[in-house]
Write a protein that holds these residues in place. Structure first.
Motif, PDB file in Angstrom:
ATOM      1  N   VAL A   4       0.926  -1.229  -0.242  1.00  0.00           N
ATOM      2  CA  VAL A   4       0.029  -0.245   0.236  1.00  0.00           C
ATOM      3  C   VAL A   4       0.857   0.939  -0.044  1.00  0.00           C
ATOM      4  O   VAL A   4       1.748   1.246   1.041  1.00  0.00           O
ATOM      5  CB  VAL A   4      -1.047  -0.150   1.221  1.00  0.00           C
ATOM      6  CG1 VAL A   4      -1.289   1.286   1.445  1.00  0.00           C
ATOM      7  CG2 VAL A   4      -1.574  -0.995   1.373  1.00  0.00           C
ATOM      8  N   TYR A  15      -4.398   9.670 -11.385  1.00  0.00           N
ATOM      9  CA  TYR A  15      -4.629   8.514 -10.618  1.00  0.00           C
ATOM     10  C   TYR A  15      -4.752   7.427 -12.210  1.00  0.00           C
ATOM     11  O   TYR A  15      -3.577   6.358 -11.424  1.00  0.00           O
ATOM     12  CB  TYR A  15      -5.564   8.354  -9.872  1.00  0.00           C
ATOM     13  CG  TYR A  15      -6.190   8.681  -8.412  1.00  0.00           C
ATOM     14  CD1 TYR A  15      -4.731   9.429  -7.958  1.00  0.00           C
ATOM     15  CD2 TYR A  15      -6.903   8.685  -7.891  1.00  0.00           C
ATOM     16  CE1 TYR A  15      -4.724  10.377  -6.777  1.00  0.00           C
ATOM     17  CE2 TYR A  15      -7.098   9.654  -5.886  1.00  0.00           C
ATOM     18  CZ  TYR A  15      -5.808  10.106  -5.789  1.00  0.00           C
ATOM     19  OH  TYR A  15      -5.440  11.002  -5.145  1.00  0.00           O
ATOM     20  N   LYS A  19      -2.153   3.828 -12.378  1.00  0.00           N
ATOM     21  CA  LYS A  19      -2.507   2.554 -12.231  1.00  0.00           C
ATOM     22  C   LYS A  19      -2.365   1.908 -13.497  1.00  0.00           C
ATOM     23  O   LYS A  19      -1.774   0.617 -13.218  1.00  0.00           O
ATOM     24  CB  LYS A  19      -3.970   2.581 -11.383  1.00  0.00           C
ATOM     25  CG  LYS A  19      -4.717   1.500 -12.076  1.00  0.00           C
ATOM     26  CD  LYS A  19      -6.908   1.229 -11.640  1.00  0.00           C
ATOM     27  CE  LYS A  19      -7.007  -0.247 -11.418  1.00  0.00           C
ATOM     28  NZ  LYS A  19      -6.843  -0.677 -12.915  1.00  0.00           N
ATOM     29  N   ARG A  33      -5.805  -1.527  -7.169  1.00  0.00           N
ATOM     30  CA  ARG A  33      -6.919  -1.104  -6.812  1.00  0.00           C
ATOM     31  C   ARG A  33      -6.263   0.675  -5.914  1.00  0.00           C
ATOM     32  O   ARG A  33      -5.734   0.388  -5.741  1.00  0.00           O
ATOM     33  CB  ARG A  33      -7.640  -1.989  -5.884  1.00  0.00           C
ATOM     34  CG  ARG A  33      -8.005  -3.099  -5.517  1.00  0.00           C
ATOM     35  CD  ARG A  33      -9.019  -3.345  -5.166  1.00  0.00           C
ATOM     36  NE  ARG A  33      -8.999  -3.968  -4.040  1.00  0.00           N
ATOM     37  CZ  ARG A  33      -8.431  -4.800  -3.305  1.00  0.00           C
ATOM     38  NH1 ARG A  33      -8.270  -5.795  -4.189  1.00  0.00           N
ATOM     39  NH2 ARG A  33      -8.199  -4.364  -2.079  1.00  0.00           N
ATOM     40  N   ILE A  34      -7.389   1.148  -6.257  1.00  0.00           N
ATOM     41  CA  ILE A  34      -6.778   2.882  -5.681  1.00  0.00           C
ATOM     42  C   ILE A  34      -8.560   3.092  -4.864  1.00  0.00           C
ATOM     43  O   ILE A  34      -9.270   2.796  -5.620  1.00  0.00           O
ATOM     44  CB  ILE A  34      -6.657   3.458  -7.443  1.00  0.00           C
ATOM     45  CG1 ILE A  34      -5.437   3.378  -7.727  1.00  0.00           C
ATOM     46  CG2 ILE A  34      -6.639   5.343  -6.530  1.00  0.00           C
ATOM     47  CD1 ILE A  34      -4.658   4.412  -8.843  1.00  0.00           C
ATOM     48  N   ASP A  35      -7.891   3.274  -3.915  1.00  0.00           N
ATOM     49  CA  ASP A  35      -9.173   3.744  -2.988  1.00  0.00           C
ATOM     50  C   ASP A  35      -8.762   6.155  -2.924  1.00  0.00           C
ATOM     51  O   ASP A  35      -7.808   5.405  -2.126  1.00  0.00           O
ATOM     52  CB  ASP A  35      -8.087   2.675  -1.571  1.00  0.00           C
ATOM     53  CG  ASP A  35      -9.592   3.674  -0.720  1.00  0.00           C
ATOM     54  OD1 ASP A  35     -10.791   4.696  -0.872  1.00  0.00           O
ATOM     55  OD2 ASP A  35     -10.190   2.915   0.022  1.00  0.00           O
ATOM     56  N   LYS A  36     -10.149   5.918  -4.060  1.00  0.00           N
ATOM     57  CA  LYS A  36      -9.991   7.310  -3.897  1.00  0.00           C
ATOM     58  C   LYS A  36      -9.844   7.984  -2.296  1.00  0.00           C
ATOM     59  O   LYS A  36      -8.953   9.657  -2.271  1.00  0.00           O
ATOM     60  CB  LYS A  36     -10.479   8.005  -5.036  1.00  0.00           C
ATOM     61  CG  LYS A  36     -10.766   7.290  -6.518  1.00  0.00           C
ATOM     62  CD  LYS A  36     -11.281   7.687  -7.362  1.00  0.00           C
ATOM     63  CE  LYS A  36     -11.162   7.486  -8.543  1.00  0.00           C
ATOM     64  NZ  LYS A  36     -11.877   8.324  -9.718  1.00  0.00           N
ATOM     65  N   ASP A  37     -10.853   7.941  -1.795  1.00  0.00           N
ATOM     66  CA  ASP A  37     -11.284   7.870  -0.327  1.00  0.00           C
ATOM     67  C   ASP A  37     -10.036   8.507   0.245  1.00  0.00           C
ATOM     68  O   ASP A  37      -9.560   9.452   1.138  1.00  0.00           O
ATOM     69  CB  ASP A  37     -12.628   7.392   0.043  1.00  0.00           C
ATOM     70  CG  ASP A  37     -13.912   7.596  -0.448  1.00  0.00           C
ATOM     71  OD1 ASP A  37     -14.221   8.594  -1.271  1.00  0.00           O
ATOM     72  OD2 ASP A  37     -14.560   6.623  -0.502  1.00  0.00           O
ATOM     73  N   ARG A  38      -9.743   7.473   0.543  1.00  0.00           N
ATOM     74  CA  ARG A  38      -8.371   6.722   1.084  1.00  0.00           C
ATOM     75  C   ARG A  38      -6.933   8.061   0.589  1.00  0.00           C
ATOM     76  O   ARG A  38      -6.138   7.568   1.107  1.00  0.00           O
ATOM     77  CB  ARG A  38      -8.409   5.480   1.752  1.00  0.00           C
ATOM     78  CG  ARG A  38      -9.084   5.620   2.109  1.00  0.00           C
ATOM     79  CD  ARG A  38      -8.844   3.646   2.863  1.00  0.00           C
ATOM     80  NE  ARG A  38      -7.667   3.615   3.920  1.00  0.00           N
ATOM     81  CZ  ARG A  38      -7.986   2.457   4.793  1.00  0.00           C
ATOM     82  NH1 ARG A  38      -8.631   1.358   4.088  1.00  0.00           N
ATOM     83  NH2 ARG A  38      -7.170   2.599   5.544  1.00  0.00           N
ATOM     84  N   GLN A  39      -6.759   7.910  -0.547  1.00  0.00           N
ATOM     85  CA  GLN A  39      -5.619   8.304  -1.630  1.00  0.00           C
ATOM     86  C   GLN A  39      -4.548   7.574  -1.837  1.00  0.00           C
ATOM     87  O   GLN A  39      -3.412   7.431  -1.033  1.00  0.00           O
ATOM     88  CB  GLN A  39      -5.174   9.681  -0.896  1.00  0.00           C
ATOM     89  CG  GLN A  39      -6.502  10.829  -1.069  1.00  0.00           C
ATOM     90  CD  GLN A  39      -5.492  12.495  -0.921  1.00  0.00           C
ATOM     91  OE1 GLN A  39      -5.547  12.089   0.885  1.00  0.00           O
ATOM     92  NE2 GLN A  39      -5.601  13.039  -1.516  1.00  0.00           N
ATOM     93  N   GLU A  40      -5.474   6.356  -1.415  1.00  0.00           N
ATOM     94  CA  GLU A  40      -3.338   5.331  -1.695  1.00  0.00           C
ATOM     95  C   GLU A  40      -4.560   4.228  -2.703  1.00  0.00           C
ATOM     96  O   GLU A  40      -5.179   4.224  -3.323  1.00  0.00           O
ATOM     97  CB  GLU A  40      -4.091   4.379  -0.684  1.00  0.00           C
ATOM     98  CG  GLU A  40      -4.171   5.015   1.001  1.00  0.00           C
ATOM     99  CD  GLU A  40      -4.324   3.471   2.330  1.00  0.00           C
ATOM    100  OE1 GLU A  40      -3.665   3.954   3.610  1.00  0.00           O
ATOM    101  OE2 GLU A  40      -5.262   2.875   1.972  1.00  0.00           O
TER     102      GLU A  40
END
Length: 399
Positions: A4, A15, A19, A33-40
């Motif tokens: 991560v 992003y 990716k 995978r990209i988690d936009k909310d957590r910016q990870e």
């Protein structure tokens, strides 16, 4: 293993680019995978190098994409809102009906009516958009000289895409030894080791990644007459995109129709603008939900930001993007490009005493069909009236 990394220093607009590039960090990657909310960004892998090396490589990519301007501003030049009557999973439906056969991610067999739609759309692009330019038709091979790719800077700009083409050495012992080893193994085994350096020479050819390269190769050291020339051709193109082949419309092997302009700057620029207008009219006529925007190539280089920003600031690349309703996203189906004198210089193509400038308009045939069907469904009764009329008229004349 799971790796991560934080995306806090990267603009959300980049992003997608990260990716895409992350698939080339290591050959043992299983999922990105990209988690936009957590910016990870989460990367699942089984690399023997471990998380530390994978994390360092991802940070290198983040650093590459975060340099220079912070993100790219969206710049739409045209937008057409279509009716979007269909929102089903078109890939699943086409597979279930056996209209397409997925051999592996990015490699498909196309059957009727998909195959007919491919031929019809190509015919429409030629007659509606290319023909008014007085184009001449050319036919190109599916392979290209590595020396030609070198002149286009493809090895340094898009090295991850290249499909090299090679063969067994002209050596009786090598050929017989290879055949015997396959026989003893009970046939070709993908996991079996193969001594490439010992058995195969350095590639002289690669699979062609772009239709227009052959046009410039064919004009090498020529002097053009008048204001320039317009050429059209369709060819099979090949780009290796790793795990990205699981993305909608990102094919390993695809058909690219291009209209190519070579000549004086005004000749190329004016024809490029006319082609943009023609594409807009076609989008309206076929009622496809789409928009045209300023874009950049996905350069796989440390100077990504410099090259991409230059392309965008000079508006050297436009992309027509079609909506994929069930994914709530869009994909690029056509591009309109201005190369300045890059290829004229590389191939010594003259217009008078000066090197020619070039531009091209590209149509990804399979992508157009996929996007159209994703908006209107596989049932012809649901297609726009004018499109259906043109398609039926074409079928009466085609074999």
């Amino acid at each position: 293993m799971e790796c991560v990394v934080s995306l806090e220093r990267l603009d959300p607009g980049q992003y997608g680019q990260l990716k895409y590039a992350s698939a080339f960090v290591d050959e043992h990657i299983e999922e990105i995978r990209i988690d936009k909310d957590r910016q990870e960004l989460l990367l699942v892998h089984h690399s023997p190098l471990g998380n530390k090396v994978i994390s360092e490589r991802l940070e290198r990519l983040i650093d590459r994409f975060s340099k220079g301007d912070f993100g790219f501003k969206e710049n739409r030049l045209f937008e057409h809102r279509g009716p979007l009557p269909y929102s089903g999973d078109i890939i699943a439906e086409l597979v279930q009906s056996k209209t397409i056969k997925i051999l592996e991610p990015g490699l498909f067999i196309f059957r009727e009516p998909f195959s007919s739609l491919m031929r019809f759309m190509d015919y429409a692009f030629v007659t509606k958009i290319a023909k008014p330019f007085g184009v001449t038709e050319e036919s190109y091979p599916a392979v290209i000289h590595c020396e030609t790719l070198n002149k286009t800077n493809h090895f340094t700009s898009f090295p991850e895409h290249i499909h090299f083409l090679t063969h067994l050495r002209e050596d009786l012992d090598v050929i017989e030894g290879f055949s015997q080893s396959v026989r003893e193994a009970g046939g070709w085994k993908q996991e079996a080791p193969l001594g490439l350096d010992a058995n195969m020479p350095k590639p002289k050819f690669a699979m062609n990644p772009s239709t227009c390269y052959h046009c410039y190769e064919g004009l090498k050291d020529e002097v053009l007459e008048g204001d320039g020339l317009a050429v059209t051709a369709i060819s099979k193109c090949h780009r290796f995109e790793s795990k990205n082949h699981t993305d909608f419309g990102r094919l390993l092997d695809f058909s690219m129709r291009e209209i190519i302009f070579v000549g004086k700057p005004d000749f190329v620029k004016e024809n490029r603008l006319k082609s943009v207008e023609a594409i807009q009219e076609l989008a309206k006529e076929w009622e496809v939900d789409s928009y045209l925007e300023v874009a950049n190539d996905p350069f796989f280089t440390n100077d990504f930001q410099v090259k991409a920003s230059f392309q965008r600031n000079q508006e050297m690349k436009y992309e027509l993007r079609l909506t994929i309703p069930y994914l709530n996203k869009s994909i690029a189906c056509s591009s309109v490009n201005f190369h300045s004198n890059t290829f004229g210089n590389a191939f010594n193509i003259k217009i008078g005493k000066r090197n020619a400038v070039t531009g091209c308009v590209g149509f990804g045939i399979e992508r157009w069909v996929f996007a159209f069907l994703s908006q209107f469904g596989p049932d012809e009764a649901g297609w726009p009236v004018r499109f259906r009329e043109q398609y039926e008229a074409w079928k009466e004349k085609s074999i």
